[in-house]
Design an enzyme around this catalytic site. Structure first.
Site, mmCIF file in Angstrom:
data_model
loop_
_atom_site.group_PDB
_atom_site.id
_atom_site.type_symbol
_atom_site.label_atom_id
_atom_site.label_comp_id
_atom_site.label_asym_id
_atom_site.label_seq_id
_atom_site.Cartn_x
_atom_site.Cartn_y
_atom_site.Cartn_z
ATOM 1 N N GLY A 149 39.286 61.294 41.668
ATOM 2 C CA GLY A 149 39.530 62.632 42.177
ATOM 3 C C GLY A 149 40.485 62.614 43.353
ATOM 4 O O GLY A 149 40.850 61.551 43.862
ATOM 5 N N CYS A 173 38.106 54.636 41.368
ATOM 6 C CA CYS A 173 39.103 55.218 42.267
ATOM 7 C C CYS A 173 38.431 55.993 43.405
ATOM 8 O O CYS A 173 37.823 55.386 44.279
ATOM 9 C CB CYS A 173 40.079 56.085 41.466
ATOM 10 S SG CYS A 173 41.692 56.247 42.290
ATOM 11 N N GLY A 224 45.618 57.020 47.170
ATOM 12 C CA GLY A 224 46.305 56.983 48.458
ATOM 13 C C GLY A 224 45.420 56.520 49.587
ATOM 14 O O GLY A 224 45.878 56.395 50.728
ATOM 15 N N HIS A 271 42.238 52.396 37.482
ATOM 16 C CA HIS A 271 41.870 53.198 36.319
ATOM 17 C C HIS A 271 41.759 52.365 35.044
ATOM 18 O O HIS A 271 42.736 52.208 34.305
ATOM 19 C CB HIS A 271 42.887 54.329 36.117
ATOM 20 C CG HIS A 271 42.841 55.360 37.186
ATOM 21 N ND1 HIS A 271 42.027 56.466 37.121
ATOM 22 C CD2 HIS A 271 43.480 55.438 38.374
ATOM 23 C CE1 HIS A 271 42.179 57.192 38.221
ATOM 24 N NE2 HIS A 271 43.050 56.581 38.995
ATOM 25 N N GLU A 281 40.386 53.295 32.401
ATOM 26 C CA GLU A 281 40.603 54.178 31.249
ATOM 27 C C GLU A 281 42.071 54.261 30.882
ATOM 28 O O GLU A 281 42.432 54.657 29.766
ATOM 29 C CB GLU A 281 40.033 55.570 31.512
ATOM 30 C CG GLU A 281 40.864 56.481 32.386
ATOM 31 C CD GLU A 281 40.719 56.202 33.869
ATOM 32 O OE1 GLU A 281 41.257 56.998 34.665
ATOM 33 O OE2 GLU A 281 40.087 55.190 34.246
#
Length: 387
Positions: free
Chosen positions: A228, A256, A300, A354, A356
């Site tokens: 997110g 993440c 970030g 990630h 995925e």
């Protein structure tokens, strides 16, 4: 040849790039970040983690394969703005159902083309991610710069509630059902429950405001903390939910932003990276297997464990926390940023990238198997303890 309106891009340090309008005509502001991927622009645009960010595509040719109805990672485009060098005049692919620029215009995404995106990327690498404005209605750099400097910063931004689902929904397991997972939607991508579904996992996706009791009421065998946008330091409620899951020893996996949430739940801090990791070719060492994976990233912020930061190599040792021992399981080989955590005494682990991989390489897809194995081991141990 398409006649385009003039446009400008102005960074908060005053550097200006001229170009032409691409997508919707108008004005937009956000944090300027760059993505180095040479493919996957549709997945990038629809990734909720890019909410309130202006994405610079370093690769020069964008839009070559058009857009289609299958590759979206959410129900809409989330980027605040879009920067490309050479947009394709014609999208050509057998799966295409439309052109990229038309899609951007339809969804009101203000973009700019004709920009030297590699020069812009180098600038952001040297100076760091910063606020930016794009305008195709005001070509006065000083006027636009004043508004850029009034725009909100990403540090301190609490954004997960803005991208989360409003209502719970379910993604069913494919084939035989094995486990049920409750996913806290902080900006989840569609490919996460799809990858779980191939392992026989039914995923209940719940709003970011959900409590742990609401998540476990789904019959969940485990909890997933999704990716997110925003600053993890603002996510007090998800952090407390993760702490309660740890107290109850519920199997837990975070990706993440979810990794940063679990990191804070374990007592670690988080900090903003200079320009972040965004792209599909980041080398990461899995300390569990000793293998180096090429991975997809979009973050970030990073987790701060003792000894990490400023490029320091993180020691491979057990770190004491309120929830027992924790190891740094994954490290980025470009800059030694912590990319994963593994609890030694509890069924919990994370990665800050990630697996995925939409878009991206599939080197880290095994982590979903690791999650399923974790659930299976916990389920069996509970069954023995209840016998």
């Amino acid at each position: 040849m398409v006649k385009r309106r003039p446009a400008i891009l102005v960074l908060e340090d005053g550097r200006t790039f001229p170009g032409e309008a691409y997508g919707s005509v108008g004005e937009t502001f956000g944090e300027a970040v760059f993505n180095t991927g040479m493919t996957g622009y549709q997945e990038t645009l629809t990734d909720p983690s890019y909410h309130r960010q202006v994405v610079v595509q370093t690769a020069p040719h964008i839009g070559n394969t058009g857009v289609n109805g299958e590759d979206d990672e959410s129900g809409r485009i989330w980027v605040a703005g879009y920067v490309v060098r050479d947009p394709a005049r014609i999208g050509s692919n057998w799966r295409a159902t439309g052109g990229l620029e038309d899609r951007l215009a339809t969804e009101g995404v203000v973009g700019i083309s004709g920009v030297d995106t590699r020069a812009l990327t180098r600038h952001l690498r040297e100076r760091g991610a910063m606020r930016v404005g794009i305008s195709s209605i005001d070509n006065d750099p000083q006027s636009l710069l004043a508004r850029v400097r009034q725009a909100p910063q990403m540090v301190g931004a609490d954004l997960s509630a803005e991208v989360s689902t409003a209502e719970p929904y379910v993604v069913e397991a494919l084939g035989e059902h094995r486990f049920t997972v409750a996913a806290l939607d902080l900006g989840i991508k569609r490919n996460v429950p799809r990858r779980l579904a191939t392992r026989g996992v039914t995923t209940h996706v719940l709003p970011a405001s959900s409590s742990i009791d609401q998540m476990l009421a789904t019959g969940a065998d485990a909890i997933f903390l999704s990716p997110g946008p925003g600053d993890p330091a603002t996510a007090a409620a998800p952090v407390e939910l993760a702490r309660e899951a740890l107290r109850r020893q519920v199997p837990l996996f975070g990706i993440c932003f979810g990794s940063q949430i679990l990191g804070r739940a374990l007592g670690f801090g988080t900090y903003k990276l200079g320009y972040g990791h965004r792209g599909i070719n980041q080398p990461v060492l899995d300390r569990v297997t000793g293998k180096v994976e090429v991975t997809s990233h979009n973050h970030g912020f990073a987790v701060q464990v003792p000894g990490s930061g400023n490029g320091a190599v993180v020691p491979d040792q057990v770190i004491d926390t309120d929830f027992g021992g924790v190891r740094v399981s994954h490290v980025c080989l470009n800059d030694n940023v912590v990319e994963g955590l593994r609890a030694v005494d509890l069924p919990a682990f994370t990665v800050q990238y990630h697996p995925e991989a939409a878009a991206g390489p599939h080197d880290a897809d095994y982590l979903f198997d690791r999650f399923a194995d974790l659930i299976e081991g916990r389920t069996h141990s509970k069954g023995r303890s209840n016998a």
